[in-house]
Design a protein around this motif. Structure first.
Motif, PDB file in Angstrom:
ATOM      1  N   PRO A 380       0.813  -1.171  -0.120  1.00 40.36           N
ATOM      2  CA  PRO A 380      -0.245   0.052  -0.054  1.00 40.36           C
ATOM      3  C   PRO A 380       0.807   1.195  -0.102  1.00 40.36           C
ATOM      4  O   PRO A 380       2.100   1.134   0.354  1.00 40.36           O
ATOM      5  CB  PRO A 380      -0.859  -0.205   1.275  1.00 40.36           C
ATOM      6  CG  PRO A 380       0.207  -0.758   2.115  1.00 40.36           C
ATOM      7  CD  PRO A 380       0.833  -2.018   1.395  1.00 40.36           C
ATOM      8  N   GLN A 381       0.143   2.364  -0.412  1.00 41.45           N
ATOM      9  CA  GLN A 381       1.039   3.775  -0.329  1.00 41.45           C
ATOM     10  C   GLN A 381       0.002   4.841   0.426  1.00 41.45           C
ATOM     11  O   GLN A 381      -1.367   4.501   0.048  1.00 41.45           O
ATOM     12  CB  GLN A 381       1.346   4.235  -1.730  1.00 41.45           C
ATOM     13  CG  GLN A 381       0.428   4.377  -2.762  1.00 41.45           C
ATOM     14  CD  GLN A 381       1.009   4.671  -4.342  1.00 41.45           C
ATOM     15  OE1 GLN A 381       1.792   5.501  -4.069  1.00 41.45           O
ATOM     16  NE2 GLN A 381       0.310   4.286  -5.263  1.00 41.45           N
ATOM     17  N   ARG A 382       0.596   5.768   0.863  1.00 47.51           N
ATOM     18  CA  ARG A 382      -0.284   6.972   1.398  1.00 47.51           C
ATOM     19  C   ARG A 382      -1.012   7.362   0.207  1.00 47.51           C
ATOM     20  O   ARG A 382      -0.480   7.858  -0.857  1.00 47.51           O
ATOM     21  CB  ARG A 382       0.674   7.866   2.160  1.00 47.51           C
ATOM     22  CG  ARG A 382      -0.153   8.952   2.605  1.00 47.51           C
ATOM     23  CD  ARG A 382       0.694   9.881   3.280  1.00 47.51           C
ATOM     24  NE  ARG A 382       0.141  11.293   3.896  1.00 47.51           N
ATOM     25  CZ  ARG A 382       0.805  12.307   4.407  1.00 47.51           C
ATOM     26  NH1 ARG A 382       2.078  12.029   4.582  1.00 47.51           N
ATOM     27  NH2 ARG A 382       0.118  13.375   4.623  1.00 47.51           N
ATOM     28  N   GLY A 383      -2.318   8.122   0.440  1.00 50.79           N
ATOM     29  CA  GLY A 383      -3.052   9.104  -0.748  1.00 50.79           C
ATOM     30  C   GLY A 383      -3.685   8.412  -1.752  1.00 50.79           C
ATOM     31  O   GLY A 383      -3.918   9.075  -2.761  1.00 50.79           O
ATOM     32  N   SER A 384      -3.452   7.020  -1.772  1.00 49.19           N
ATOM     33  CA  SER A 384      -3.903   6.299  -3.093  1.00 49.19           C
ATOM     34  C   SER A 384      -4.279   4.902  -2.882  1.00 49.19           C
ATOM     35  O   SER A 384      -4.092   4.199  -1.906  1.00 49.19           O
ATOM     36  CB  SER A 384      -2.984   6.269  -4.176  1.00 49.19           C
ATOM     37  OG  SER A 384      -3.293   5.591  -5.431  1.00 49.19           O
ATOM     38  N   TYR A 482       4.328   8.151   1.738  1.00 48.71           N
ATOM     39  CA  TYR A 482       4.145   8.001   0.311  1.00 48.71           C
ATOM     40  C   TYR A 482       5.677   7.421   0.076  1.00 48.71           C
ATOM     41  O   TYR A 482       6.463   7.083   0.988  1.00 48.71           O
ATOM     42  CB  TYR A 482       4.481   9.493  -0.116  1.00 48.71           C
ATOM     43  CG  TYR A 482       3.241  10.453   0.179  1.00 48.71           C
ATOM     44  CD1 TYR A 482       2.012   9.914  -0.472  1.00 48.71           C
ATOM     45  CD2 TYR A 482       3.551  11.631   0.667  1.00 48.71           C
ATOM     46  CE1 TYR A 482       0.841  10.711  -0.097  1.00 48.71           C
ATOM     47  CE2 TYR A 482       2.353  12.630   0.550  1.00 48.71           C
ATOM     48  CZ  TYR A 482       1.169  12.178   0.605  1.00 48.71           C
ATOM     49  OH  TYR A 482       0.154  12.999   0.535  1.00 48.71           O
ATOM     50  N   PRO A 483       5.937   6.578  -1.241  1.00 49.63           N
ATOM     51  CA  PRO A 483       6.998   6.000  -1.607  1.00 49.63           C
ATOM     52  C   PRO A 483       8.409   6.802  -1.177  1.00 49.63           C
ATOM     53  O   PRO A 483       8.232   7.662  -2.041  1.00 49.63           O
ATOM     54  CB  PRO A 483       6.724   5.582  -2.958  1.00 49.63           C
ATOM     55  CG  PRO A 483       5.408   5.490  -3.080  1.00 49.63           C
ATOM     56  CD  PRO A 483       4.866   6.575  -2.329  1.00 49.63           C
ATOM     57  N   SER A 484       9.156   6.420  -0.550  1.00 51.42           N
ATOM     58  CA  SER A 484      10.248   7.335  -0.037  1.00 51.42           C
ATOM     59  C   SER A 484      11.602   6.396  -0.116  1.00 51.42           C
ATOM     60  O   SER A 484      11.696   5.381  -0.316  1.00 51.42           O
ATOM     61  CB  SER A 484      10.182   7.659   1.516  1.00 51.42           C
ATOM     62  OG  SER A 484       8.948   8.328   1.586  1.00 51.42           O
TER      63      SER A 484
END
Length: 563
Positions: A380-384, A482-484
């Protein structure tokens, strides 16, 4: 126009797992029993005693002036992500029965020396007639005060302080190919012993009837100068005395790069360009002296029909070797059914000096018990609501230094304190053993997992030093992140890596229409200090994203202290 690098595969029917390629002289292999489930520090079994390859010559290509860029140019359309290796259970079988528990992590240790924003989707758009690509397929090499970073489908050259001194340019320029030709999966290496730069990439012609490996060489310490290019045909449709395999024309997918004091090594997975056929891994050993010397035809040897653990083997990762090892070593995952495994393959190539004289080295391998690993579910990712593809559980990179061989892969893990499986990292430090010119065994020195509660850690790459310190780089993503870009360090004598350190926080979610991530990060040594250079994918600031919004990936380059 968004494009991907090489389409993914679902379940693939193998057209002859026991196929003997005409130009290869394989040794008989014995079938190994499956792993018992417990990690061990000794060999499970030795397979074939030796295997020899087919000597050949790689042609040096004349340099031609690059064609003028045209905004009306049509760039070849085809997926640019690595093809998934076929598994008997299909890609739906994505995990072992029961979660693999990962240990609790020690506190994060900051070892950052410097970091800067790297080559991005905007650079790729700018140098590819406004076409956009995914995933980046992270290349990185560092030496003589320069950082070279090739990705899909652009490259930049920096000074080690992060100042961009060349680029962005179309990555095809580095390999003397036209701007519209299809290439993918760049990797590179700086060799301090010869003061030379090496780069490799896969190539398909514009009619998708020919595949090859392109090799670029700059025999000076300055990567901004002239490069020389060589080509190895991987089409295998019977032309020019090649093997004639069903379903070809074929190509060598995701060329991995390795090197030692004698040769450059490239390994690939041989797929049909337009069909479902898969012929397993290929190993190429190319004379380093010929490449650096700029000879008209460079000697190389090809090994095909590779088997491991009783099954057709995917391409092993060749070691990026530091020093003067007694062999070139390789590491492989197994997991032929896509249901997880607890074995790894260790390969050795000896008699390596024979390559330069038109002879064949000797290839041997063993399978040893290891900690379990398995395919992981999307992250999973934040915001989507869209998820990030973690790829499969193939070995990501291999390094040999200080007498041991290191490797790492992505795996499904249950982090300590977590109620759900995540994407984590399995890593291995292995000591190979030779008896004469043949692998006689290998033992696990250290192995472990890196996983963080609630987080998924994607596409790892490890760089160790001779003392047993190491750094690993990866993408960190979760429903709250978020992908970091992130890294972790391992100290000599320690049991495991520390908690992840975020070095570049993602600025937002991955573009909703994007489906591929990775397909790999990269890690290389600094030749002037006990530190590592690392690079991985993340979501950069808006200024590094495509102007059209079609793609928004970026890369982060960092230097980390090891000792």
């Amino acid at each position: 126009m968004k494009q991907h690098r090489i389409r993914r595969l679902g379940l693939v029917t193998l057209t002859g797992a026991g196929l003997v390629v005409a130009s290869i002289v394989p040794a008989g292999a014995t079938t190994l029993a499956p792993g018992s489930g417990a990690a061990a520090s000794s060999s499970v079994a030795s397979e074939s005693s030796t295997q020899t390859g087919q000597p050949a010559l790689a042609t040096r290509m004349p340099r031609v002036a690059a064609a003028a860029a045209s905004s009306a140019a049509v760039v070849t359309t085809r997926d640019r992500g690595a093809r998934r290796l076929p598994v008997a259970g299909g890609q739906a079988a994505r995990a072992l029965a029961g979660a693999i528990a990962a240990p609790a992590l020690s506190a994060a240790t900051s070892a950052l020396i410097k970091t800067f924003n790297g080559t991005s989707s905007k650079d790729s758009q700018f140098s590819n007639y406004n076409a956009t690509f995914e995933p980046p397929d992270q290349g990185l090499c560092v030496g003589a005060g320069y950082v070279l970073e090739p990705v899909n489908s652009a490259y930049r050259i920096y000074k080690t302080d992060g100042q961009s001194v060349r680029g962005p340019f179309n990555v095809n320029d580095l390999f003397n190919e036209g701007g519209k030709e299809f290439t993918s999966d760049p990797r590179c290496w700086y060799d301090p012993t010869t003061h030379s730069w090496f780069a490799v990439i896969l190539f398909l012609n514009d009619t998708f009837t020919e595949g090859r490996i392109d090799i670029a060489v700059n025999p000076t310490s300055d990567p901004t100068g002239q490069w020389t290019e060589y080509q190895i045909d991987t089409t295998f449709d019977g032309r020019d005395g090649e093997p004639n395999l069903a379903g070809c024309p074929c190509f060598g997918d995701q060329p991995r790069i390795g090197i030692d004091q004698t040769n450059l090594y490239v390994t690939t997975d041989e797929f049909s360009i337009n069909g479902p056929q898969y012929y397993g891994g290929e190993i190429y050993a190319i004379s380093k002296a010929d490449l650096v010397g700029g000879v008209t035809s460079a000697h190389f040897v090809r090994f095909g029909n590779l088997h491991l653990g009783g099954a057709l083997a995917g391409a092993p990762q060749p070691a990026l070797s530091i020093g003067t090892p007694d062999a070139e070593f390789f590491l492989s995952q197994l997991d032929p059914n896509g249901t997880g495994d607890n074995r790894i393959g260790v390969w050795a190539m000896t008699n390596r000096n024979k390559v330069s004289t038109g002879g064949s080295p000797t290839l041997s391998k063993v399978v040893i018990a290891s900690e379990p690993y398995s395919l992981a579910a999307p992250a999973p990712q934040r915001g989507s609501a869209s998820v990030i593809d973690p790829g499969d559980d193939r070995m990501q990179q291999a390094s040999f230094v200080g007498g041991t061989l290191w490797g790492e892969l992505g795996t499904a893990l249950r982090p300590a304190g977590d109620s759900s499986d995540r994407v984590g990292i399995a890593w291995f430090q292995v000591r190979p053993r030779l008896t004469g010119a043949v692998m006689s065994g290998a033992s696990i020195v250290r192995q472990g997992y890196l996983a963080a509660q609630g987080e998924s850690l994607l596409y790892p790459a490890i760089q160790p030093d001779a003392a047993g310190n190491a750094a690993v780089v990866f993408t960190d993503t979760s429903k709250n992140r978020y992908p970091s870009a992130a890294y972790s360090v391992l100290k000599a004598g320690a049991a495991n890596f520390g908690s992840p350190v975020i070095v570049a926080a993602g600025s937002g979610p991955y573009a909703a229409a994007s489906t591929r991530w990775g397909d790999y990060s990269f890690a290389v040594p600094d030749w002037t200090s006990d530190s590592a250079w690392l690079a991985t994918e993340y979501i950069p600031p808006k200024s590094s994203q495509t102007t059209t919004g079609a793609s928004n990936w970026g890369t982060q380059v960092l230097e980390v202290r090891l000792g």
